[in-house]
Structures are given as structure tokens and as C-alpha cells.
Design an enzyme around this catalytic site. Structure first.
Site, PDB file in Angstrom:
ATOM      1  N   GLU A 151      -9.125   0.781  -2.085  1.00  0.00           N
ATOM      2  CA  GLU A 151      -8.747  -0.431  -2.583  1.00  0.00           C
ATOM      3  C   GLU A 151      -9.976  -1.643  -2.672  1.00  0.00           C
ATOM      4  OE1 GLU A 151      -7.535  -4.315  -3.122  1.00  0.00           O
ATOM      5  OE2 GLU A 151      -7.558  -3.305  -1.154  1.00  0.00           O
ATOM      6  N   ASP A 177     -11.390  -2.808  -6.138  1.00  0.00           N
ATOM      7  CA  ASP A 177     -11.488  -4.132  -6.610  1.00  0.00           C
ATOM      8  C   ASP A 177     -12.734  -4.718  -7.105  1.00  0.00           C
ATOM      9  OD1 ASP A 177     -10.077  -6.727  -7.063  1.00  0.00           O
ATOM     10  OD2 ASP A 177     -11.587  -7.402  -5.104  1.00  0.00           O
ATOM     11  N   ASP A 229      -2.844  -2.400  -5.806  1.00  0.00           N
ATOM     12  CA  ASP A 229      -3.723  -1.770  -4.745  1.00  0.00           C
ATOM     13  C   ASP A 229      -3.973  -0.340  -5.093  1.00  0.00           C
ATOM     14  OD1 ASP A 229      -3.759  -4.193  -3.437  1.00  0.00           O
ATOM     15  OD2 ASP A 229      -2.316  -3.555  -1.893  1.00  0.00           O
ATOM     16  N   GLU A 280      -6.410   0.148  -8.225  1.00  0.00           N
ATOM     17  CA  GLU A 280      -7.725  -0.300  -7.681  1.00  0.00           C
ATOM     18  C   GLU A 280      -8.472   0.963  -6.711  1.00  0.00           C
ATOM     19  OE1 GLU A 280      -7.474  -5.064  -7.885  1.00  0.00           O
ATOM     20  OE2 GLU A 280      -7.315  -4.228  -5.961  1.00  0.00           O
TER      21      GLU A 280
END
Length: 215
Positions: A39, A43, A108, A111
Site C-alpha cells: 500500500e 500510493d 489501502d 493502492e
């Protein structure tokens, strides 16, 4: 997992990466087996990928307009909506189904999937995945809608507060690909952070998050 790969339109060379991207920390605190590290990576990949797409798709937009588009497209609610469209909530590995329905968890995992695709293949595949799943939302006319920083400043003033102050609390990455982490606070107890490839994007993200937290 093959059914999910069909939904994602991506076949993993290392299926364990997909399983890790779907595994919530309630199942294991080992960050090499849950999605937290993926994650973190996803991101950043999403942020860079979206910036790449917007730069190419809107050659006439000013930097401020691009930043506004970027903030809206990578915010938690948007990523969670994409995750729902992909039915990721049905595949998340957690101790209860309620956890898998939460916006933050869906964001989350969304990502983490991007991070897993990037690790499993290359940035081109990650860009293709993002473009495929965000394409209906990228070309949105935001019109004269105010950006998050402007909205936050107006809210502060309406509450008789001084203008918000944005503080760079961390700078990581390389000189060519830096990541800025910015903090903005309403009070000692109510504050938010935002991260981005430049300070303006990080500030917009922090403002958007604080707006969501404020009553």
C-alpha cells in the site's frame, strides 16, 4: 485468484503478491505478508501515474488545475470506489467482513494492488491499470469548483480562525522524485497529513483530508 485476475485484467507472475495485497493486518502483523508495504508503494505509484496521465491528457491546463484534478482522483474515497467496482471487498482477507467494507481499507487494498502490479511487472503495466480503471473519472470537468485549500481557508475564516498553516514535516525520495509530507491543523487534536510529488499537491491532499475530518 484467477477470477480476480480476470476482473483486474492482469495475470500475476507471482500470485503471492496478489494474496499479500489482499491480506489485512488483522490476519497477520507481518508486514511482508499483509498489504501495508505494498500500500505504501502503491500510493506513490498511483500519485506518479496519475500525474503522468494528467500531464499528457491536459496539455493546456495550468499547474494549479492539474493539482486540483490530481487531488480529487487519488483521494481515499475515489480509490475506494474503484476498489468497489472491482469487487475487491469480496476478496479481501480479513477477520470479519465489516473490515473489508471500510473506505480506508478498500483504499489501502486498491493502492496495494497497484503496488503489487508494479513490483510484479513494470511501471507501464501500473499506468495501464490506473488508466483502465480511472479513465471514466479522469476527464471530468471540475468547472469553477474551489480546490481543497480554498475550501479549507473559507471554513477557517467562517469559524473565526486564522488562515491554515501548512508545514512540511518530511521530505523523502530522491532529488529527482521527491515525496513531500505536509501537515495542516485546525487544533492540537484535529489535524491531517498529505503527501505528494511537490508541496502544492501535498498541501491540497492535507487540506482535503482535514475537510473530511472537520464537523
Amino acid at each position: 485468484m484467477k477470477q480476480l485476475e480476470d476482473i483486474l485484467q492482469y495475470r500475476f507472475n507471482n500470485p503471492k503478491l496478489l494474496q499479500q495485497a489482499l491480506t489485512h493486518s488483522s490476519m497477520t502483523g507481518n508486514e511482508h505478508r499483509n498489504y501495508e508495504r505494498l500500500e505504501f508503494l502503491g500510493d506513490r505509484v498511483l500519485g506518479m501515474t496519475m500525474a503522468h496521465l494528467l500531464y499528457n491528457m491536459f496539455p493546456d491546463d495550468r499547474e494549479g488545475v492539474l493539482a486540483q484534478r490530481h487531488v480529487k482522483l487519488v483521494r481515499a474515497e475515489m480509490v475506494a470506489n474503484v476498489a468497489r467496482k472491482l469487487h475487491l471487498d469480496e476478496y479481501i482477507i480479513s477477520k470479519d467482513r465489516e473490515t473489508a467494507q471500510g473506505t480506508n481499507v478498500l483504499c489501502d487494498v486498491g493502492e496495494a494492488i497497484i503496488g503489487a502490479i508494479y513490483i510484479d511487472s513494470n511501471i507501464e503495466q501500473a499506468i495501464a491499470f490506473v488508466e483502465r480503471n480511472w479513465k471514466d473519472m479522469i476527464d471530468v470537468d471540475f468547472g469553477d469548483q474551489k480546490d481543497a485549500k480554498t475550501q479549507l481557508q473559507e471554513k477557517f475564516h467562517a469559524l473565526k480562525k486564522p488562515s491554515p498553516i501548512y508545514e512540511v514535516v518530511e521530505k523523502s525520495g530522491s532529488e529527482h522524485l521527491p515525496i513531500f509530507k505536509v501537515k495542516v491543523a485546525f487544533s492540537d487534536e484535529l489535524y491531517a497529513f498529505g503527501e505528494g510529488q511537490n508541496k502544492k499537491i501535498a498541501e491540497q491532499k492535507a487540506a482535503a483530508k482535514l475537510l473530511e475530518l472537520m464537523p
